[in-house]
Enzyme design. Structure first.
Site, PDB file in Angstrom:
ATOM      1  N   SER A 175       0.830  -1.199   0.000  1.00  0.00           N
ATOM      2  CA  SER A 175       0.000   0.000   0.000  1.00  0.00           C
ATOM      3  C   SER A 175       0.874   1.263   0.000  1.00  0.00           C
ATOM      4  O   SER A 175       1.686   1.437  -0.916  1.00  0.00           O
ATOM      5  CB  SER A 175      -0.955  -0.058   1.207  1.00  0.00           C
ATOM      6  OG  SER A 175      -1.970   0.887   1.110  1.00  0.00           O
ATOM      7  N   ASP A 390      -8.831  -3.246  -6.691  1.00  0.00           N
ATOM      8  CA  ASP A 390      -8.322  -2.883  -5.367  1.00  0.00           C
ATOM      9  C   ASP A 390      -9.125  -1.700  -4.847  1.00  0.00           C
ATOM     10  O   ASP A 390      -9.187  -0.654  -5.502  1.00  0.00           O
ATOM     11  CB  ASP A 390      -6.839  -2.522  -5.467  1.00  0.00           C
ATOM     12  CG  ASP A 390      -6.177  -2.358  -4.109  1.00  0.00           C
ATOM     13  OD1 ASP A 390      -6.744  -1.674  -3.246  1.00  0.00           O
ATOM     14  OD2 ASP A 390      -5.070  -2.905  -3.916  1.00  0.00           O
ATOM     15  N   HIS A 419      -7.250  -5.686  -1.352  1.00  0.00           N
ATOM     16  CA  HIS A 419      -6.058  -4.872  -1.132  1.00  0.00           C
ATOM     17  C   HIS A 419      -4.966  -5.777  -0.593  1.00  0.00           C
ATOM     18  O   HIS A 419      -5.006  -6.206   0.553  1.00  0.00           O
ATOM     19  CB  HIS A 419      -6.390  -3.764  -0.131  1.00  0.00           C
ATOM     20  CG  HIS A 419      -5.350  -2.702  -0.009  1.00  0.00           C
ATOM     21  ND1 HIS A 419      -4.758  -2.101  -1.101  1.00  0.00           N
ATOM     22  CD2 HIS A 419      -4.795  -2.108   1.086  1.00  0.00           C
ATOM     23  CE1 HIS A 419      -3.897  -1.184  -0.692  1.00  0.00           C
ATOM     24  NE2 HIS A 419      -3.892  -1.184   0.632  1.00  0.00           N
TER      25      HIS A 419
END
Length: 478
Positions: A175, A390, A419
């Site tokens: 991320s 995502d 994710h």
């Protein structure tokens, strides 16, 4: 490095910890110092050890000391655990490193703005954001906050590399950690070994554009949940078709806007639903939440959002500092009003929140340096892995980062939602691409596509489930 026991809240039998002094301001390296706390899970076979693998689990502001153990427990192959010392660290500002605080109240720990239905609610969000920015500027941490940036955290990583006596580092970032890894690879290209960026943020970092992409991500991902819930309508009663499930989303959001239940209003419902789409493993939890709300029942604590921890003050304060210190955000409220109106129409599930006013619109200080620019100049050793759907870092941002790095990068795109790719129980093709690169240095010659897998939601061992819960709770914090 003087390795010793880790703090009690991150300790494991095999994890070691140490503190490292780094400059607060790298323009004045002999000036004030702060500390960065580091952890190490040593290689299981020193004879096969290649080097060190640093981790960042996301954020900004995500603590990383425990992550090597968590990731190892999630099902990392034995060959990888032999190949590297796994290195975690709390970034500057966070937890056991020199912490910062904006003196946030419990109700201010959810940083994402409320969903704005009209121009006046954007003005209200601006006032809330301005108050948070003022608290940061008035806090005891105020002199430190301008230096809590991604570029400085990347420089801290290079200090960690030097302290470990390594010529190069390998890296795994999730991320926001993909942006941090990209910044390091841009500032110190010749000190990079094998770099994996999982669930890729765009090349501008976490700025207003990235925030608005939450709306796009929700719109991309929600159909997966709607299809899943419709197939289980007899269990949850959320709708017999995906269209009915989607209709119930808007009905519940509107109902909670008018009559909040148990502290849950329409905005928290939207944000919580979004965060619970981060993994298909979380769908039952999301369905239970909806079921309770539809039936007028109390929602168990922590279902919509993980329970706050004692360290959340420093994590949230660091997040604000990085968001506002990396990039200059729009200052005019009219800009946010236009963006909200546009995104509310285009991405009606979450666009009215994601495009709304964040504290950076009122930040007291301009960024001390321009954002680090990604480029295609440097070694070809980056592997990007990205889900098609995502909810937090949509494919559009990943494609921009892929283009910015040019031939330095390869990207593996996986036909699934959620994710995070690099966990063995999510998609074998995506995970194997990461493991093959980190262990053997085998990277696809060209960009690669992985199809969906029927066993992506297979049952986990108790150890994997516990590790998955920790990782997912970390990723779905705002």
């Amino acid at each position: 490095m003087n390795w010793g026991p880790c703090p009690a809240d991150v300790a494991s039998p095999t994890l070691q910890c140490a503190s490292l002094e780094v400059p607060l301001d790298y323009q004045h390296p002999d000036g004030q110092k702060i500390t960065v706390e580091i952890s190490r899970l040593p290689s299981t076979d020193p004879a096969k050890r290649r080097g060190v693998l640093l981790f960042n689990p996301g954020g900004p502001g995500g603590p990383g000391l425990a992550f090597p153990s968590t990731w190892a427990n999630s099902g990392a192959p034995a060959s990888l655990l032999a190949e590297y010392d796994l290195i975690g660290f709390d970034p500057r500002g966070v937890d056991h490193s020199t912490p910062v605080s904006c003196d946030l109240r419990p109700d201010q720990l959810v940083l994402a703005p409320k969903y704005a239905h009209n121009r006046e609610e954007v003005v209200q969000a601006s006032a809330t954001a301005k108050q948070i920015a003022r608290q940061c500027a008035d806090s005891a941490s105020a002199p430190i906050l301008p230096y809590i940036t991604t570029a400085n955290t990347a420089r801290d990583m290079d200090q960690i590399r030097a302290a470990l006596g390594e010529q190069k580092i390998s890296y795994f970032g999730l991320s926001y950690g993909t942006y941090l890894g990209g910044v390091y690879a841009s500032l110190f290209p010749d000190r990079t070994d094998r770099f994996v960026l999982d669930s890729v943020v765009g090349p501008s970092g976490v700025d207003a554009t990235t925030a608005r992409r939450f709306g796009q991500g929700m719109q991309d991902r929600f159909p997966d949940f709607a299809k899943w819930a419709a197939a289980r309508n007899s269990s949850y009663g959320l709708g017999a078709t995906p269209a009915e499930v989607t209709e119930n989303f808007f009905k519940l959001a509107d109902k909670l806007d008018q009559h909040p239940a148990g502290g849950i209003d329409g905005s928290l419902f939207r944000l919580g639903t979004h965060s619970l789409t981060y993994q298909t493993l979380l769908f039952p939890r999301l369905a239970q939440t909806w079921q309770a709300l539809l039936n007028g029942q109390a929602v168990p604590a922590g279902l919509l959002r993980p329970a706050a921890t004692n360290s959340e003050q420093s994590q949230r304060s660091t997040m604000i500092s990085v968001l506002c210190g990396d990039n200059a955000w729009p200052r005019q409220i009219s800009t946010y009003q236009r963006n909200v109106a546009h995104d509310r129409a285009k991405y009606p599930m979450l666009g009215g929140a994601a495009a709304n006013v964040w504290p950076c619109a009122h930040w007291a200080k301009e960024p001390l340096e321009p954002p680090v620019q990604f480029s295609d100049q440097g070694p070809s050793n980056l592997l990007l892995v990205q889900n098609l759907r995502d909810p937090a870092t949509p494919l559009s941002g990943a494609l921009e980062t892929r283009a910015a790095f040019g031939d330095r990068a390869r990207m593996v795109t996986v036909d699934q939602g959620g994710h995070g790719v690099s966990l063995p129980y999510l998609n074998g093709c995506g995970f194997n691409a990461v493991a093959d690169y980190l262990v053997h240095g085998t990277r696809p010659d060209t960009d690669k596509f992985c199809g969906s897998e029927a066993n992506s939601g297979r049952k986990l061992t108790p150890q994997q489930q516990q590790a998955a819960d920790k990782i997912m709770n970390r990723l779905r914090q705002y």
